[in-house]
Design an enzyme around this catalytic site. Structure first.
Site, PDB file in Angstrom:
ATOM      1  N   HIS A 122       0.867  -1.168   0.000  1.00 27.75           N
ATOM      2  CA  HIS A 122       0.000   0.000   0.000  1.00 27.75           C
ATOM      3  C   HIS A 122       0.915   1.233   0.000  1.00 27.75           C
ATOM      4  CE1 HIS A 122      -2.891   2.711   2.139  1.00 27.75           C
ATOM      5  NE2 HIS A 122      -3.751   2.022   1.417  1.00 27.75           N
ATOM      6  N   ASP A 199       3.085  -4.707   8.085  1.00 25.92           N
ATOM      7  CA  ASP A 199       1.872  -3.895   7.977  1.00 25.92           C
ATOM      8  C   ASP A 199       0.675  -4.832   8.135  1.00 25.92           C
ATOM      9  OD1 ASP A 199      -0.377  -2.543   7.129  1.00 25.92           O
ATOM     10  OD2 ASP A 199       0.515  -1.784   5.283  1.00 25.92           O
ATOM     11  N   GLN A 202      -4.590  -5.068   7.218  1.00 25.89           N
ATOM     12  CA  GLN A 202      -5.599  -5.947   6.622  1.00 25.89           C
ATOM     13  C   GLN A 202      -5.590  -7.345   7.245  1.00 25.89           C
ATOM     14  OE1 GLN A 202      -7.804  -4.891   4.415  1.00 25.89           O
ATOM     15  NE2 GLN A 202      -6.921  -2.875   4.036  1.00 25.89           N
ATOM     16  N   LYS A 225     -10.346  -0.313  10.717  1.00 25.15           N
ATOM     17  CA  LYS A 225     -10.578  -1.478   9.860  1.00 25.15           C
ATOM     18  C   LYS A 225     -10.999  -2.703  10.681  1.00 25.15           C
ATOM     19  CE  LYS A 225      -7.195   0.009   6.410  1.00 25.15           C
ATOM     20  NZ  LYS A 225      -8.015   0.510   5.294  1.00 25.15           N
ATOM     21  N   CYS A 363      -4.861   2.603  -3.740  1.00 24.00           N
ATOM     22  CA  CYS A 363      -3.604   3.129  -3.187  1.00 24.00           C
ATOM     23  C   CYS A 363      -2.471   2.124  -3.311  1.00 24.00           C
ATOM     24  CB  CYS A 363      -3.773   3.609  -1.749  1.00 24.00           C
ATOM     25  SG  CYS A 363      -4.890   5.006  -1.631  1.00 24.00           S
TER      26      CYS A 363
END
Lengths: 405, 139
Positions: A122, A199, A202, A225, A363
């Site tokens: 991302h 990261d 998600q 999220k 993105c």
């Protein structure tokens, strides 16, 4: 088994209509909806508890401080961090990565050093590294992917060298749904003495994450999220490493003493939490975690996998449709393109049918270039979604394609 | 016809459609029918890049009037562009600079000019105005 009907009743927004149709919300990768339990906490905080934390002597301040610090422990347990002070509250994933990039570069980055990321990152896990590489004369290396959207482990191994200072990779791709073998990536990076940042924006809403088991140096994610509010996120870092890094921002709360001659910095976690934080955000994030824990993260994972399998089977039957991202290990993300149509046209038409999906480059522009598509349409599922909603989505999709082709 | 009159004409045209689907189908047809830009003008310079779709816009002055040509890779956007060109092209820089854009709102497609769509259409409108001001300054 999940009681979906009961779960859905917790999310008031799922009962609303959009363009005269019942809402089908499949844009969970962008942000999730919030259960009443989280909304209530926000409401209660501002109604009864609002006060600044850490410095107040009065009761309200004590209560707010207790709730905020209790939230830190909730997060600690959620990701199984060793110490609560390894959990730093930030503004979100992007804020966390920028914090690490800035402080890490100051301490560790020299001319000619290398940082490794992957093709499916991302923008938030690309641009901060580009910025520090430019400032310090370091080099950004990118691990390629195959056409299915899988991380090429052998190519990654080839990029590792004694120049590698840090490996920053996403746990789950927001665009493709690919689940990366982060444990193995971390192990390889560690073997040559490189630091690692994962990261997890998600990943945490969909699967169990154990930072001690992963053995990563940094793990970052966002509150919004995973059923929590926007504007709050987490930076996990190993105690010794966080201690060794210089502070990111200067201001209140991150200091021990200040004189005009010399300032000494506070201890973890406060050293990295300058200024008044998003207090209610932190407390509501803990409520979101409690909610997820009640359902059980393994139940969530299993149910979302069912949704993905169901949707994938259905969507495959549509002629001219190509799924983008067919990794063996996938989270509940379904990205696709349809011959002769543009993703935004599809998105606009099914929006009129009450179905919310994401379209565009998500993105991840370099990834779109690699896959040679202008963008994709993406349906991303959460545990409050149903197979009936997938049917509505598929019908809408067919109708849109008929109009467009 | 003035820019205002053309817009009123379009609003009347769309008043014939009750359903959003018919409106969209009409726009899609407009988009499909209109080859609106020469390939040589589909350059980086003329590209307005958004998150959703790409829009190319070219302008030239012909006999005191600006001729706009444009294109998009998304068909609904392209259809709206076709309407936009019908409205703005072949008018003087002064007329364009002083005009108001109202038909997109009135035909019930306001969301297409919303910044949240980030689809280049809003930037295209800005760009049309910038061209008109630039050509006005030159004249």
């Amino acid at each position: 088994m999940l009681n979906i009907k009961k779960i859905r009743a917790d999310f008031p927004i799922l009962a609303r209509e959009v363009n005269g149709k019942p809402l089908v919300y499949f844009d969970n990768g962008a942000t999730s909806q919030k259960p009443q339990q989280v909304i209530d906490v926000i409401d209660k905080y501002y109604t009864f508890q609002n006060s600044n934390i850490h410095r107040g002597i009065h009761t309200l301040s004590q209560e707010a401080t207790d709730a905020y610090e209790k939230a830190r422990i909730t997060v600690q347990n959620f990701i199984n961090a060793k110490h609560e002070h390894e959990v730093i509250f930030t503004s979100g994933t992007t804020g966390s990565i920028n914090l690490v990039a800035s402080s890490f570069a100051k301490k560790h980055l020299n001319k000619g050093d290398e940082i490794i990321i992957s093709t499916m990152e991302h923008h938030s896990n690309i641009v901060p590294w580009q910025m520090v590489c430019e400032d310090y004369g370091a080099i950004l290396k990118v691990v390629p992917i195959n056409d299915k959207g899988e991380f090429l482990f052998e190519e990654f191994e080839k990029l590792l060298s004694d120049k590698t200072k840090l490996v920053a990779v996403t746990h789950v791709s927001n665009t493709l749904g690919t689940i990366n073998p982060v444990k193995e990536i971390i192990k390889k990076a560690k073997a040559i003495g490189a630091f690692t940042l994962i990261d997890g924006a998600q990943a945490v809403p969909h699967k169990k994450v154990d930072v001690q088991e992963l053995d990563c140096d940094f793990y970052v994610f966002s509150g919004h999220k995973m059923l929590g509010p926007t504007g709050v996120g987490i930076l996990y870092g190993k105690e010794a490493i966080l201690n060794s890094l210089p502070p990111y921002q200067g201001g209140g709360d991150m200091i021990k003493t200040v004189t005009f001659e010399k300032t000494t910095y506070n201890e973890l976690p406060h050293k990295f939490e300058a200024g008044t934080p998003n207090i209610v955000g932190g407390i509501a994030l803990a409520a979101a975690i409690d909610y997820m824990n009640n359902i059980g993260i393994h139940n969530i994972e299993a149910y979302e996998h069912e949704l993905l399998t169901y949707a994938t089977e259905k969507i495959k039957q549509i002629e001219g449709l190509r799924i983008i991202g067919e990794a063996k290990q996938k989270a509940s993300v379904l990205s696709f393109v349809v011959d002769g149509t543009h993703p935004s046209d599809i998105g606009m038409i099914i929006d009129k049918l009450g179905v919310a999906i994401r379209t565009g480059h998500h993105c991840t522009e370099p990834l779109m270039n690699r896959l040679n598509v202008p963008g994709t349409a993406r349906a991303s599922f959460a545990f409050y979604n149903t197979t009936e909603e997938i049917d509505i989505f598929i019908e809408g999709l067919k109708r849109a394609i008929k109009m467009l082709v | 016809m003035t820019i205002k009159e053309i817009q009123e004409e379009i609003v009347d045209e769309f008043a014939l459609f009750d359903e959003w689907m018919d409106k969209y189908e009409h726009i899609i047809e407009l988009g499909k029918d209109l080859p609106i830009i020469e390939e040589k003008y589909k350059t980086e310079d003329n590209l307005i890049k958004g998150c959703q779709s790409r829009v190319w816009l070219h302008a030239e002055l012909n006999d005191g009037k600006i001729i706009f040509t444009a294109d998009s890779d998304a068909i609904i956007t392209k259809g709206i562009i076709a309407l936009m060109i019908r409205v703005f092209s072949n008018h003087t820089p002064k007329e364009i600079a002083e005009s108001d854009l109202f038909f997109i709102d009135q035909i019930g497609l306001k969301e297409h000019l919303s910044p949240t769509r980030s689809n280049g259409l809003l930037s295209m409108v800005k760009q049309i105005k910038i061209y008109s001001i630039a050509f006005q300054a030159k004249a």
